[in-house]
Design a protein around this motif. Sequence first.
Motif, PDB file in Angstrom:
ATOM      1  N   ASP A  57      18.948 -10.274 -10.588  1.00 10.74           N
ATOM      2  CA  ASP A  57      19.148 -11.616 -11.658  1.00 10.74           C
ATOM      3  C   ASP A  57      17.848 -12.273 -11.331  1.00 10.74           C
ATOM      4  N   THR A  58      16.578 -11.799 -11.910  1.00  9.80           N
ATOM      5  CA  THR A  58      15.277 -12.659 -11.738  1.00  9.80           C
ATOM      6  C   THR A  58      15.492 -13.743 -12.808  1.00  9.80           C
ATOM      7  N   LEU A  59      15.291 -14.702 -12.130  1.00 11.93           N
ATOM      8  CA  LEU A  59      14.992 -16.253 -12.923  1.00 11.93           C
ATOM      9  C   LEU A  59      13.637 -16.251 -13.542  1.00 11.93           C
ATOM     10  N   THR A  60      13.312 -15.391 -14.653  1.00 11.84           N
ATOM     11  CA  THR A  60      12.205 -15.094 -15.321  1.00 11.84           C
ATOM     12  C   THR A  60      12.459 -15.143 -16.703  1.00 11.84           C
ATOM     13  N   GLY A  61      11.399 -15.261 -17.459  1.00 14.76           N
ATOM     14  CA  GLY A  61      11.516 -15.079 -19.042  1.00 14.76           C
ATOM     15  C   GLY A  61      10.152 -14.942 -19.700  1.00 14.76           C
ATOM     16  N   ARG A  62       9.994 -14.031 -20.635  1.00 19.55           N
ATOM     17  CA  ARG A  62       8.804 -13.589 -21.350  1.00 19.55           C
ATOM     18  C   ARG A  62       8.376 -14.652 -22.352  1.00 19.55           C
ATOM     19  N   ASP A  63       9.207 -15.766 -22.601  1.00 20.92           N
ATOM     20  CA  ASP A  63       8.751 -16.768 -23.408  1.00 20.92           C
ATOM     21  C   ASP A  63       9.520 -17.867 -23.152  1.00 20.92           C
ATOM     22  N   ALA A  64       9.743 -19.013 -24.014  1.00 18.33           N
ATOM     23  CA  ALA A  64      10.373 -20.221 -23.504  1.00 18.33           C
ATOM     24  C   ALA A  64      11.872 -19.985 -23.910  1.00 18.33           C
ATOM     25  N   GLU A  65      12.141 -19.205 -24.857  1.00 20.71           N
ATOM     26  CA  GLU A  65      13.553 -18.947 -25.298  1.00 20.71           C
ATOM     27  C   GLU A  65      14.169 -17.788 -24.489  1.00 20.71           C
ATOM     28  N   ARG A  67      13.126 -17.960 -21.088  1.00 29.08           N
ATOM     29  CA  ARG A  67      13.441 -18.676 -20.030  1.00 29.08           C
ATOM     30  C   ARG A  67      14.618 -19.529 -19.945  1.00 29.08           C
ATOM     31  N   GLU A  68      14.834 -20.033 -21.095  1.00 32.56           N
ATOM     32  CA  GLU A  68      15.874 -21.079 -21.080  1.00 32.56           C
ATOM     33  C   GLU A  68      17.401 -20.318 -20.937  1.00 32.56           C
ATOM     34  N   LEU A  69      17.364 -19.004 -21.714  1.00 33.81           N
ATOM     35  CA  LEU A  69      18.498 -18.174 -21.360  1.00 33.81           C
ATOM     36  C   LEU A  69      18.725 -17.810 -19.819  1.00 33.81           C
ATOM     37  N   ALA A  70      17.827 -17.701 -19.339  1.00 34.51           N
ATOM     38  CA  ALA A  70      17.697 -17.584 -17.792  1.00 34.51           C
ATOM     39  C   ALA A  70      18.234 -18.561 -17.129  1.00 34.51           C
ATOM     40  N   LEU A  71      17.698 -19.771 -17.366  1.00 40.29           N
ATOM     41  CA  LEU A  71      18.383 -21.040 -16.490  1.00 40.29           C
ATOM     42  C   LEU A  71      19.667 -21.270 -16.995  1.00 40.29           C
ATOM     43  N   ARG A  72      20.213 -21.057 -18.367  1.00 36.10           N
ATOM     44  CA  ARG A  72      21.480 -21.468 -18.685  1.00 36.10           C
ATOM     45  C   ARG A  72      22.376 -20.455 -17.913  1.00 36.10           C
ATOM     46  N   SER A  73      21.946 -19.193 -18.131  1.00 33.98           N
ATOM     47  CA  SER A  73      22.973 -18.260 -17.409  1.00 33.98           C
ATOM     48  C   SER A  73      23.090 -18.473 -15.847  1.00 33.98           C
ATOM     49  N   THR A  74      22.106 -18.733 -14.981  1.00 26.02           N
ATOM     50  CA  THR A  74      22.090 -19.161 -13.553  1.00 26.02           C
ATOM     51  C   THR A  74      23.158 -20.398 -13.583  1.00 26.02           C
ATOM     52  N   ARG A  75      23.080 -21.444 -14.240  1.00 25.47           N
ATOM     53  CA  ARG A  75      23.915 -22.453 -14.198  1.00 25.47           C
ATOM     54  C   ARG A  75      25.417 -21.852 -14.459  1.00 25.47           C
ATOM     55  N   LEU A  76      25.766 -21.046 -15.508  1.00 25.14           N
ATOM     56  CA  LEU A  76      26.963 -20.618 -15.682  1.00 25.14           C
ATOM     57  C   LEU A  76      27.385 -19.406 -14.606  1.00 25.14           C
ATOM     58  N   PHE A  77      26.581 -18.734 -13.891  1.00 20.88           N
ATOM     59  CA  PHE A  77      27.017 -17.767 -12.816  1.00 20.88           C
ATOM     60  C   PHE A  77      27.506 -18.741 -11.646  1.00 20.88           C
ATOM     61  N   ASP A  78      26.586 -19.655 -11.539  1.00 17.89           N
ATOM     62  CA  ASP A  78      27.226 -20.933 -10.276  1.00 17.89           C
ATOM     63  C   ASP A  78      28.512 -21.166 -10.553  1.00 17.89           C
ATOM     64  N   LYS A  79      28.821 -21.586 -11.750  1.00 19.09           N
ATOM     65  CA  LYS A  79      29.964 -22.327 -12.163  1.00 19.09           C
ATOM     66  C   LYS A  79      30.923 -21.231 -12.117  1.00 19.09           C
ATOM     67  N   LEU A  80      30.915 -19.832 -12.502  1.00 19.79           N
ATOM     68  CA  LEU A  80      31.830 -18.977 -12.169  1.00 19.79           C
ATOM     69  C   LEU A  80      32.048 -18.565 -10.965  1.00 19.79           C
ATOM     70  N   ALA A 348      24.744 -16.823 -21.008  1.00 17.35           N
ATOM     71  CA  ALA A 348      24.164 -17.641 -22.185  1.00 17.35           C
ATOM     72  C   ALA A 348      24.535 -16.840 -23.220  1.00 17.35           C
ATOM     73  N   LEU A 349      24.419 -15.577 -23.490  1.00 14.30           N
ATOM     74  CA  LEU A 349      24.666 -14.934 -24.711  1.00 14.30           C
ATOM     75  C   LEU A 349      25.942 -14.890 -25.208  1.00 14.30           C
TER      76      LEU A 349
END
Length: 364
Positions: A57-65, A67-80, A348-349
């Motif tokens: 789970d690398t917290l990276t993104g090729r573009d802003a969109e 990266r936003e998905l990666a950040l949101r997913s990390t937050r949701l993984f933490d909640k899980l 996030a997806l």
Amino acid sequence: MRDTSSTGPHDLAVVGTGVIGALTAYYACLREPGLRILLVSHGSRAHGATALSAGFDTLTGRDAEQRELALRSTRLFDKLAGELPGLPRRRLAVHWVVDRTGAAALDATLADGSRTTPVAEGDRQALGQVFPGLRVGGDQVLLSSAPMAVGAPRALADRLLDHVLGRPGSMLAEGFRVTGIRRDGCRLELTAADGSVLTTRRAVVAPGPWALDGPVADAARARGARVKKVVAFHVLTPPPPGAPALVFEDDDAFLLPDEPGGRWILSITSPDWDRGPDGPSAIGPHDRALALALLERHVPGFVPHLTGGRVFSDCFTPGHLPVVETAGDPDVVMAIGGSGSGYRLAPALAEHALTLLYGRTTAP
């Protein structure tokens, strides 16, 4: 067509029981506890890319969109992790080998706004004990980033699916290969390859590498989706406790410690495009040649231990950006194009797919 559902139309069908489908169904349960959810898998549940993914789970993104998905997913993984204690997920240090001129570009991909730092000489010598014979080219640098996470996609999907199936009114249809979805009044009919039919009011299609062979195939092709071979070799030498990951940024490859398996995983980019996920899965001589060349260049001490590995397929989309959109009907949403990052972007997806159907997010 004959309705083969013994309980009538379900409220939501999730076609595909990999990690994106499992998360979609789980979040749907949180959104509306009374929803009757139909899980549909053309084979056994949670197989395909989910069963074989390394879960890096690398917290990276090729573009802003992305990266936003990666950040949101990390937050949701933490909640899980709070909702489902005991989920296999751990943090590990990450180091990067990158062209000297590409360090700033690498920093720009980090979704949390952090920055990499050069590895000090003493730390570099210590890394040479973990990665025997570690070499970095004269035009390259060795960097460290903030720790990132490793999960277990198959274990996560199984846990989520068990949760969904424990709810009244939910069911699993395995061996139901959906070939088409059509509207019949206020409901949708899901037709299988053998002609059987199940009904639902809404559907999310998360087919993974089967995106081009099913009910959203035309929509997926229209968005440039292609299927690609993914190869993850095994390096049969045990990683020391707390071993870091090593990412070869310019080669789109990484070495990941698999401590439970007592080995390393070497993920490379295979050149094999447009292969069906149902075809034979084998490591080819050209795959091994790529892996050996990478190790000889950077970690020659691992060369004698390169033995076997995992082969699967994934659906890639232009720019490696996932596609979550309606597909021919406002009550049918497709979530495709994990492009090798389906697991790390999956929360996030799944949330986005449900937002398209129901109009609000699932979790804060």
